[in-house]
Design a protein around this motif. Structure first.
Motif, mmCIF file in Angstrom:
data_model
loop_
_atom_site.group_PDB
_atom_site.id
_atom_site.type_symbol
_atom_site.label_atom_id
_atom_site.label_comp_id
_atom_site.label_asym_id
_atom_site.label_seq_id
_atom_site.Cartn_x
_atom_site.Cartn_y
_atom_site.Cartn_z
ATOM 1 N N GLY A 40 0.794 -1.232 0.000
ATOM 2 C CA GLY A 40 0.000 0.000 0.000
ATOM 3 C C GLY A 40 0.822 1.275 0.000
ATOM 4 O O GLY A 40 0.268 2.363 -0.009
ATOM 5 N N LEU A 41 2.146 1.166 0.034
ATOM 6 C CA LEU A 41 2.999 2.358 0.091
ATOM 7 C C LEU A 41 3.872 2.471 -1.152
ATOM 8 O O LEU A 41 4.448 1.485 -1.602
ATOM 9 N N GLU A 42 3.976 3.674 -1.671
ATOM 10 C CA GLU A 42 4.821 3.989 -2.831
ATOM 11 C C GLU A 42 5.547 5.289 -2.504
ATOM 12 O O GLU A 42 4.979 6.138 -1.821
ATOM 13 N N PRO A 43 6.769 5.491 -3.014
ATOM 14 C CA PRO A 43 7.379 6.826 -2.875
ATOM 15 C C PRO A 43 6.418 7.866 -3.437
ATOM 16 O O PRO A 43 5.769 7.642 -4.455
ATOM 17 N N GLU A 44 6.338 9.003 -2.733
ATOM 18 C CA GLU A 44 5.253 9.944 -3.019
ATOM 19 C C GLU A 44 5.711 11.243 -3.659
ATOM 20 O O GLU A 44 6.714 11.822 -3.226
ATOM 21 N N GLY A 45 4.927 11.716 -4.624
ATOM 22 C CA GLY A 45 5.021 13.086 -5.145
ATOM 23 C C GLY A 45 6.386 13.438 -5.699
ATOM 24 O O GLY A 45 7.210 12.570 -5.995
ATOM 25 N N ALA A 46 6.620 14.753 -5.815
ATOM 26 C CA ALA A 46 7.856 15.239 -6.419
ATOM 27 C C ALA A 46 9.061 14.909 -5.550
ATOM 28 O O ALA A 46 10.156 14.681 -6.044
ATOM 29 N N SER A 47 8.871 14.850 -4.230
ATOM 30 C CA SER A 47 10.006 14.594 -3.326
ATOM 31 C C SER A 47 10.399 13.125 -3.296
ATOM 32 O O SER A 47 11.464 12.780 -2.805
ATOM 33 N N ARG A 48 9.540 12.245 -3.780
ATOM 34 C CA ARG A 48 9.750 10.789 -3.722
ATOM 35 C C ARG A 48 9.971 10.336 -2.289
ATOM 36 O O ARG A 48 10.824 9.492 -1.983
ATOM 37 N N ALA A 49 9.197 10.898 -1.379
ATOM 38 C CA ALA A 49 9.289 10.544 0.039
ATOM 39 C C ALA A 49 8.975 9.066 0.236
ATOM 40 O O ALA A 49 8.020 8.553 -0.337
ATOM 41 N N ILE A 50 9.791 8.393 1.030
ATOM 42 C CA ILE A 50 9.576 6.973 1.314
ATOM 43 C C ILE A 50 8.458 6.792 2.338
ATOM 44 O O ILE A 50 7.602 5.925 2.195
ATOM 45 N N ALA A 51 8.474 7.615 3.392
ATOM 46 C CA ALA A 51 7.390 7.549 4.381
ATOM 47 C C ALA A 51 6.203 8.351 3.846
ATOM 48 O O ALA A 51 6.382 9.442 3.306
ATOM 49 N N PRO A 52 4.995 7.822 3.968
ATOM 50 C CA PRO A 52 3.838 8.539 3.425
ATOM 51 C C PRO A 52 3.521 9.802 4.215
ATOM 52 O O PRO A 52 3.808 9.887 5.406
ATOM 53 N N SER A 53 2.940 10.773 3.549
ATOM 54 C CA SER A 53 2.474 11.962 4.263
ATOM 55 C C SER A 53 1.046 11.709 4.742
ATOM 56 O O SER A 53 0.387 10.767 4.309
ATOM 57 N N ILE A 54 0.584 12.594 5.617
ATOM 58 C CA ILE A 54 -0.782 12.472 6.136
ATOM 59 C C ILE A 54 -1.659 13.420 5.330
ATOM 60 O O ILE A 54 -1.391 14.625 5.275
ATOM 61 N N THR A 55 -2.675 12.882 4.704
ATOM 62 C CA THR A 55 -3.563 13.705 3.881
ATOM 63 C C THR A 55 -4.767 14.133 4.703
ATOM 64 O O THR A 55 -5.640 13.323 5.006
ATOM 65 N N LEU A 56 -4.783 15.426 5.068
ATOM 66 C CA LEU A 56 -5.864 15.913 5.921
ATOM 67 C C LEU A 56 -7.057 16.430 5.128
ATOM 68 O O LEU A 56 -8.136 16.597 5.674
ATOM 69 N N SER A 57 -6.850 16.704 3.834
ATOM 70 C CA SER A 57 -7.923 17.296 3.027
ATOM 71 C C SER A 57 -9.183 16.445 3.082
ATOM 72 O O SER A 57 -9.135 15.222 2.927
ATOM 73 N N THR A 58 -10.324 17.122 3.302
ATOM 74 C CA THR A 58 -11.592 16.390 3.325
ATOM 75 C C THR A 58 -12.186 16.263 1.924
ATOM 76 O O THR A 58 -13.109 15.500 1.707
ATOM 77 N N THR A 59 -11.630 17.065 0.962
ATOM 78 C CA THR A 59 -12.241 17.057 -0.363
ATOM 79 C C THR A 59 -11.151 17.050 -1.437
ATOM 80 O O THR A 59 -10.016 17.473 -1.185
ATOM 81 N N PHE A 60 -11.483 16.548 -2.617
ATOM 82 C CA PHE A 60 -10.478 16.288 -3.653
ATOM 83 C C PHE A 60 -10.974 16.827 -4.986
ATOM 84 O O PHE A 60 -12.170 16.751 -5.302
ATOM 85 N N GLU A 61 -10.030 17.341 -5.802
ATOM 86 C CA GLU A 61 -10.429 18.035 -7.032
ATOM 87 C C GLU A 61 -11.061 17.099 -8.057
ATOM 88 O O GLU A 61 -10.602 15.970 -8.265
ATOM 89 N N ARG A 62 -12.091 17.654 -8.684
ATOM 90 C CA ARG A 62 -12.822 16.930 -9.697
ATOM 91 C C ARG A 62 -12.334 17.375 -11.070
ATOM 92 O O ARG A 62 -12.048 18.556 -11.278
ATOM 93 N N GLY A 63 -12.240 16.451 -12.002
ATOM 94 C CA GLY A 63 -11.801 16.800 -13.350
ATOM 95 C C GLY A 63 -12.893 17.538 -14.117
ATOM 96 O O GLY A 63 -14.048 17.575 -13.687
ATOM 97 N N GLU A 64 -12.496 18.122 -15.270
ATOM 98 C CA GLU A 64 -13.476 18.875 -16.086
ATOM 99 C C GLU A 64 -14.601 17.976 -16.565
ATOM 100 O O GLU A 64 -15.725 18.409 -16.783
ATOM 101 N N ASP A 65 -14.283 16.705 -16.735
ATOM 102 C CA ASP A 65 -15.311 15.764 -17.200
ATOM 103 C C ASP A 65 -16.133 15.178 -16.048
ATOM 104 O O ASP A 65 -16.943 14.284 -16.238
ATOM 105 N N GLY A 66 -15.881 15.681 -14.818
ATOM 106 C CA GLY A 66 -16.664 15.189 -13.684
ATOM 107 C C GLY A 66 -16.038 14.018 -12.962
ATOM 108 O O GLY A 66 -16.522 13.604 -11.920
ATOM 109 N N SER A 67 -14.948 13.491 -13.513
ATOM 110 C CA SER A 67 -14.314 12.337 -12.858
ATOM 111 C C SER A 67 -13.457 12.821 -11.684
ATOM 112 O O SER A 67 -13.274 14.027 -11.483
#
Ligand SMILES: *Cc1c(COP(=O)(O)O)cnc(C)c1O
Length: 376
Positions: free
Chosen positions: A11-38
């Motif tokens: 369940g863990l992969e190096p993350e984002g631009a920093s390629r962090a080995i330990a995962p970050s904590i995602t506090l955001s309650t909401t996530f961006e929707r694409g133009e097509d609604g996905s």
């Protein structure tokens, strides 16, 4: 991948631009929707999904060998959700020495809502067979059990459930998948209080259910998260996922320390009896040796004398902490009968121990002094 590797990586992969080995904590309650609604990131709203919960669920499923795991904010929320997936009129066969709260939930909450339960000695397959009714939909087992550390036959119990058209669920909190693999032994569901060995440091409450196959029960459990709102926080999911990384190493040490302590207590004149399946003369030894790959970190012992002597031993320890719960780095001792109250099945002279990761000689010295002080 072997289970030790799964515990570190799943369940863990190096993350984002920093390629962090330990995962970050995602506090955001909401996530961006694409133009097509996905939802290009794979998440829409935190009640229905969060990256830290996802990473935890992927790891838990991989560890137990099931296709999916559902994470809950506590072990009891996981148990509640499994039983809630039944319908009024359904019947549950449960271990009479299941976790104290499981019995309370079935007796108090669910009996009022039309779900009946029979409590049986799960070490006796015949007793379980005769407790089955046409409307039995769930067999709830727990092994090793509390407070007498008894062992029941997961394969046999799962078979009885299947023949009776019921699901079987194994509370695998005490053994963990490192020592016992209920899905491979035929159980349909595995339940965990991740508060214990998975978190591993007595600092996060959580629970989970792992399913043998997708289907109606999995859907019902997912709805408990998305519709019922029973979700762990991102930080709790992160802490629990982090705990899993050292699970294999910790379990090996818990088992070694517990066996050493059990042998020490077994030979001590102030101790009447030790309950630990790793001891050759323990009633659960043969079955545990067959169905588990280690005997676990939980033991109990009966102090010579009664309640007063047991209390005196618990009062005199210094390294071992007087506290309930289990599965953390600190060794804990408790008088179960007074924790559970008048309906307890624990003998008055019994002390339960969660054996931690201290040096075993320090634990032995602590108990030796406490026993010398309390039992004359
Ligand atoms: C602690 C425990 C539970 C309950 O879990 P919580 O996380 O405290 O809600 C259930 N079963 C077993 C075997 C436990 O040890």
């Amino acid at each position: 991948m072997r289970i030790e590797t799964v515990a570190v990586k799943a369940g863990l992969e190096p993350e984002g631009a920093s390629r962090a080995i330990a995962p970050s904590i995602t506090l955001s309650t909401t996530f961006e929707r694409g133009e097509d609604g996905s939802y290009p990131g794979g998440f829409d709203y935190s009640r229905s999904g969060n990256p830290n919960r996802r990473a935890l669920e992927v790891a838990l499923a991989a560890l137990e060998g099931g296709p999916e795991a559902v994470a809950f904010p506590s072990g009891m929320a996981a148990t509640f959700s499994v039983i809630f997936s039944l319908s009024p009129g359904d019947h549950v066969v449960a271990a009479d020495d299941a976790y104290y709260g499981t019995g309370v939930l079935l007796r108090d909450q669910f009996s009022e809502r039309g779900i009946e339960a029979s409590f049986v000695d799960m070490t006796d397959l015949n007793e379980v067979r005769s407790a089955m009714r046409p409307n039995t939909r769930l067999v709830w087992m727990e092994t090793p059990s509390n407070p007498l550390i008894r062992i029941s036959d997961v394969e046999g119990l799962a078979g009885i459930a299947r023949e009776g058209g019921a699901l079987s669920c194994c509370d695998n909190t005490w053994a963990t998948p490192l020592l016992q693999r209920p899905l491979e032994l035929g159980a349909d569901l595995v339940m965990h209080s991740t508060t214990k060995y998975f978190g591993g440091h007595s600092d996060v409450t959580g629970g989970a259910v792992i399913v043998r196959e997708p289907g109606a029960t999995l859907e019902a459990l997912r709805k408990m998260q998305s519709d019922g709102g029973l979700i762990p926080s991102p930080f709790d999911a992160w802490l629990t996922r982090r705990g899993l990384e050292s699970l294999a190493a910790r379990m090996a040490m818990h088992c070694d320390n517990a066996l050493e302590l059990a042998r020490f207590l077994d030979a001590h004149p102030g101790v009447e009896r030790v309950h630990y399946p790793g001891l050759e003369d323990d009633p659960g030894h043969a079955l545990a040796a067959r169905q588990m790959s280690g005997f676990g970190g939980m033991l109990a012992f009966d102090v010579v004398g009664g309640r007063d002597e047991a209390f005196a031993v618990a009062a005199a320890v210094n390294v071992i902490a007087r506290a309930t719960s289990l599965g953390g780095t600190h060794s804990l001792i408790e008088h179960r009968a007074s924790v559970e109250g008048p309906t307890t099945r624990a003998p008055e002279n019994l002390l339960r121990m969660s054996v931690g990761l201290e040096h075993p000689e320090d634990l032995k010295e602590d108990l030796a002094l406490a026993l010398a002080h309390a039992v004359r």
